[in-house]
Write an enzyme that holds these catalytic residues in place. Structure first.
Site, short mmCIF file in Angstrom:
data_model
loop_
_atom_site.label_atom_id
_atom_site.label_comp_id
_atom_site.label_asym_id
_atom_site.label_seq_id
_atom_site.Cartn_x
_atom_site.Cartn_y
_atom_site.Cartn_z
N GLU A 107 0.41 37.62 -1.42
CA GLU A 107 1.51 36.93 -1.13
C GLU A 107 2.66 37.71 -1.97
O GLU A 107 3.85 37.72 -1.73
CB GLU A 107 1.54 35.35 -1.60
CG GLU A 107 0.92 34.62 -0.54
CD GLU A 107 -0.21 33.57 -1.02
OE1 GLU A 107 0.13 33.14 -1.88
OE2 GLU A 107 -1.10 33.37 -0.19
N HIS B 29 -1.48 39.91 -5.72
CA HIS B 29 -2.18 38.85 -4.72
C HIS B 29 -1.37 39.37 -3.46
O HIS B 29 -0.10 39.55 -3.63
CB HIS B 29 -1.78 37.55 -5.05
CG HIS B 29 -2.30 36.53 -4.18
ND1 HIS B 29 -1.61 36.02 -3.09
CD2 HIS B 29 -3.28 36.00 -3.98
CE1 HIS B 29 -2.32 35.22 -2.11
NE2 HIS B 29 -3.66 35.13 -3.05
N LYS C 188 -1.48 28.51 -6.74
CA LYS C 188 -0.30 28.97 -6.21
C LYS C 188 0.85 27.92 -6.43
O LYS C 188 1.07 27.45 -7.55
CB LYS C 188 -0.35 29.01 -4.36
CG LYS C 188 -1.67 29.89 -3.92
CD LYS C 188 -1.78 30.35 -2.64
CE LYS C 188 -2.96 31.16 -2.45
NZ LYS C 188 -3.03 31.65 -1.06
N SER D 51 -9.89 31.82 2.57
CA SER D 51 -10.38 30.32 3.33
C SER D 51 -12.05 30.21 2.73
O SER D 51 -12.89 30.04 3.42
CB SER D 51 -10.53 30.61 4.69
OG SER D 51 -8.94 30.61 5.19
N ASN E 251 -6.71 29.58 -7.36
CA ASN E 251 -5.41 30.04 -7.25
C ASN E 251 -4.71 28.93 -6.67
O ASN E 251 -4.72 28.80 -5.72
CB ASN E 251 -5.45 31.31 -6.28
CG ASN E 251 -3.86 31.74 -6.51
OD1 ASN E 251 -3.14 31.17 -7.11
ND2 ASN E 251 -3.59 32.71 -5.52
N GLU F 169 -9.35 40.17 -0.72
CA GLU F 169 -8.66 39.26 0.09
C GLU F 169 -8.12 39.71 1.57
O GLU F 169 -7.08 40.22 1.27
CB GLU F 169 -7.95 38.65 -0.89
CG GLU F 169 -8.31 37.77 -1.93
CD GLU F 169 -7.39 36.66 -2.44
OE1 GLU F 169 -8.17 35.62 -2.33
OE2 GLU F 169 -6.09 37.01 -2.60
N GLY G 153 -5.47 31.44 3.87
CA GLY G 153 -4.78 30.18 4.17
C GLY G 153 -5.00 29.79 5.68
O GLY G 153 -4.15 29.05 6.04
P1 PGA Z 1 -7.11 30.49 0.66
O1 PGA Z 1 -6.45 31.45 -0.34
O2 PGA Z 1 -8.46 29.97 0.14
O3 PGA Z 1 -6.26 29.24 0.88
O4 PGA Z 1 -7.37 31.18 1.93
C1 PGA Z 1 -6.94 32.20 -1.22
C2 PGA Z 1 -6.08 33.15 -2.12
O5 PGA Z 1 -4.92 33.32 -1.63
O6 PGA Z 1 -6.43 33.28 -3.24
#
Ligand code: PGA
Length: 255
Positions: free
Chosen positions: A96, A94, A11, A212, A9, A166, A172
């Site tokens: 976010e 997601h 983003k 992560s 992803n 997630e 992140g």
């Molecule tokens: P990350 O993001 O691997 O940077 O933690 C995962 C995601 O948001 O799908």
């Protein structure tokens, strides 16, 4: 046997040339014979990334979509537009989008239905906030997202759906859920699928872990029985680290 899926992803990151270069390098990664690989760039680079991976086994997905087929919806993108530029997957719900943009389950549910109707594969994300985990509410939250997002979606359609667990506190932040913490929720999600549909359906749906994921924790996470792949943010932006995660996820020959 569920085939591993490793999804990147990207983003709101990368420019055109970096996105194309990353996609081109992934198209040559050998483990793509054993692992499904998906990249989800920004919508504006979908076309360029699709061309870069064309002829390879790397699939292309979008990070969101709108549920209406066309019309006066300024700023939105339809499923037909995504298909037209080579997308076969769409990430939905997601964290976010849920927590920053404020998308509720009812909207995610409409989007999943539109994506399935268009013959695309939804990747439905669910996951709890840190305070929800600390209050012991993880499965309550995840169950309500599962029920709301998948409302009135039948067995045949859910079999075409990918679920991604997630935990928001792990996205992140560099804080990964331990393999045991992740496995516990994955097993509970599979139980929800079995209760709502049946065991055969539950056994066929891929459930990815996200939050992560890095080259050094991917193999441990992937060794859990109910973890079928990863949704990777930060570590999917570099060819080496994403390729290492793909490699670590390839099924190991029985010894
Ligand atoms: P990350 O993001 O691997 O940077 O933690 C995962 C995601 O948001 O799908």
């Amino acid at each position: 046997m569920r085939r591993p899926l490793i999804a990147g992803n990207w983003k709101m990151n990368l420019n055109r040339s970096d996105a194309v270069a990353l996609a081109t390098s992934l198209a040559g990664v050998k483990a793509t014979d054993d692992v499904d690989v998906l990249v989800c760039p920004s919508n504006v680079y979908l076309d360029a990334v699709s061309s870069a991976v064309s002829g390879s086994k790397v699939a292309v997905g979008a990070q969101d979509v709108y549920f209406e087929p066309n019309g006066a919806f300024t700023g939105e993108t339809s499923t037909d537009m995504l298909s037209d530029v080579g997308c076969s997957y769409v990430i939905l719900g997601h964290s976010e989008r849920r927590n920053v943009i404020g998308e509720p389950d009812e909207l995610i549910n409409k989007k999943i239905k539109a994506v399935l109707a268009a013959g695309l594969t939804p990747v439905l994300c669910v996951g709890e906030l840190l305070e929800e985990r600390e209050a012991g509410r993880t499965m309550e939250v995840v169950t309500s997202q599962f029920e709301g997002s998948l409302a009135s979606i039948g067995e045949a359609d859910v079999r075409k759906t990918v679920i991604a667990y997630e935990p928001v506190w792990a996205i992140g932040t560099g804080k990964t859920a331990s393999p045991e913490q992740a496995q516990e929720v994955h097993a509970d999600l599979r139980k929800l699928l079995a209760e709502r549909y049946n065991q055969d359906t539950a056994d066929s749906v891929r459930i990815l872990y996200g939050g992560s994921v890095k080259p050094d924790n991917a193999a441990m996470l992937m060794s859990q029985p109910d973890i079928d792949g990863a949704l990777v943010g930060g570590a999917s932006l570099k060819p080496d680290s994403f390729a290492a995660i793909i490699d670590a996820s390839a099924p190991k020959p029985a010894t």
